[in-house]
Design a protein around this motif. Structure first.
Motif, PDB file in Angstrom:
ATOM      1  N   THR A  56     129.549  57.677  23.428  1.00 31.06           N
ATOM      2  CA  THR A  56     129.207  58.516  22.282  1.00 31.06           C
ATOM      3  C   THR A  56     128.072  59.448  22.683  1.00 31.06           C
ATOM      4  O   THR A  56     127.081  59.002  23.270  1.00 31.06           O
ATOM      5  N   LYS A 110     125.311  57.103  24.400  1.00 29.56           N
ATOM      6  CA  LYS A 110     125.446  55.679  24.061  1.00 29.56           C
ATOM      7  C   LYS A 110     126.709  55.145  24.706  1.00 29.56           C
ATOM      8  O   LYS A 110     127.759  55.779  24.629  1.00 29.56           O
ATOM      9  N   SER A 112     129.119  51.891  24.507  1.00 31.08           N
ATOM     10  CA  SER A 112     129.447  50.651  23.795  1.00 31.08           C
ATOM     11  C   SER A 112     130.498  49.902  24.590  1.00 31.08           C
ATOM     12  O   SER A 112     131.536  50.472  24.942  1.00 31.08           O
ATOM     13  N   ASP A 153     129.207  50.808  14.709  1.00 31.41           N
ATOM     14  CA  ASP A 153     128.207  51.826  14.320  1.00 31.41           C
ATOM     15  C   ASP A 153     128.589  52.568  13.044  1.00 31.41           C
ATOM     16  O   ASP A 153     127.727  53.060  12.321  1.00 31.41           O
ATOM     17  N   GLU A 156     127.087  52.207   9.498  1.00 26.58           N
ATOM     18  CA  GLU A 156     125.839  52.865   9.080  1.00 26.58           C
ATOM     19  C   GLU A 156     126.132  54.036   8.147  1.00 26.58           C
ATOM     20  O   GLU A 156     125.378  54.311   7.225  1.00 26.58           O
ATOM     21  N   VAL A 193     125.899  47.694  22.575  1.00 30.82           N
ATOM     22  CA  VAL A 193     125.606  49.129  22.726  1.00 30.82           C
ATOM     23  C   VAL A 193     124.359  49.341  23.569  1.00 30.82           C
ATOM     24  O   VAL A 193     123.345  48.663  23.370  1.00 30.82           O
ATOM     25  N   SER A 195     121.844  52.569  25.125  1.00 29.00           N
ATOM     26  CA  SER A 195     121.620  54.019  25.040  1.00 29.00           C
ATOM     27  C   SER A 195     120.342  54.379  25.779  1.00 29.00           C
ATOM     28  O   SER A 195     119.570  53.514  26.146  1.00 29.00           O
TER      29      SER A 195
END
Length: 195
Positions: A56, A110, A112, A153, A156, A193, A195
């Motif tokens: 991402t 990111k 994952s 994610d 969220e 995840v 990042s």
């Protein structure tokens, strides 16, 4: 047979951070030369195992999504999956124009890592809602030839379970009430995840 990554805890913070770095290098090299990097030396054993990943890209300043591509089912070594998905997230996400080399430093990356999806058995839409765990479960929805997935994610942005399911139907190219009407197959996975 090549080993699969079974337990996400197998992947240490150090390995995860190195995967994020690998994703950045892969994108940079591809944007500069059009070449897909290959590693001569694989630094971690886990990277050689088959793994599924999503990469991402988000703007550092606004947090806006800039690209997201991934694999749901592990079918190649993890490091190759990350390289390939990183390049695709930067250049092939149909929702966005390709990332430019100048823009790359402005992006957060990111990575994952996905656990192997497990089929969720449920009897009614209510039962389905009771069984899914917000902020924890990634979901795959499958109906005939249509399929869509949301990483954990996404909770969220869509913390309401019904809204989450309706958007997932839409993502799969189905009407938003598909989960109420048609009893689609639902698979659940977890992510780790970095990042």
């Amino acid at each position: 047979m090549e080993e699969l990554i079974i337990d996400l805890n197998q992947i240490s913070e150090e390995e995860g951070k190195a995967l994020v770095e690998l994703a950045r290098i892969a994108i940079e090299e591809y944007l500069k030369s059009g070449k897909i990097i290959d590693l001569k030396e694989i630094p971690y054993e886990n990277w050689k195992k088959k793994g599924a990943s999503f990469v991402t890209l988000e703007r550092k300043d606004t947090g806006q999504l800039r690209g997201c591509i991934g694999s749901i089912i592990p079918f190649r070594p993890l490091y190759q999956d990350v390289i390939s998905n990183a390049i695709a997230a930067a250049t092939k996400d149909p929702r966005f124009v390709p990332v430019s080399l100048e823009e790359l430093p402005l992006l957060n990356i990111k990575v994952s890592i996905l656990s192997f999806p497990q089929k969720l058995e449920y009897s009614t839409p209510e039962d389905l809602l009771n069984k899914i765990k917000p902020f924890e479960d990634g979901l795959i929805l499958k109906l005939n030839n249509n399929q869509g997935t949301f990483l954990p994610d996404v909770w969220e942005d869509l913390p309401d379970k019904k809204e989450f399911m309706s958007h997932l139907c839409l993502k799969a190219g189905l009407p938003p009430d598909c989960w109420l009407k048609y009893h689609p197959d639902i698979f659940i996975y977890k992510t780790k995840v970095f990042s």
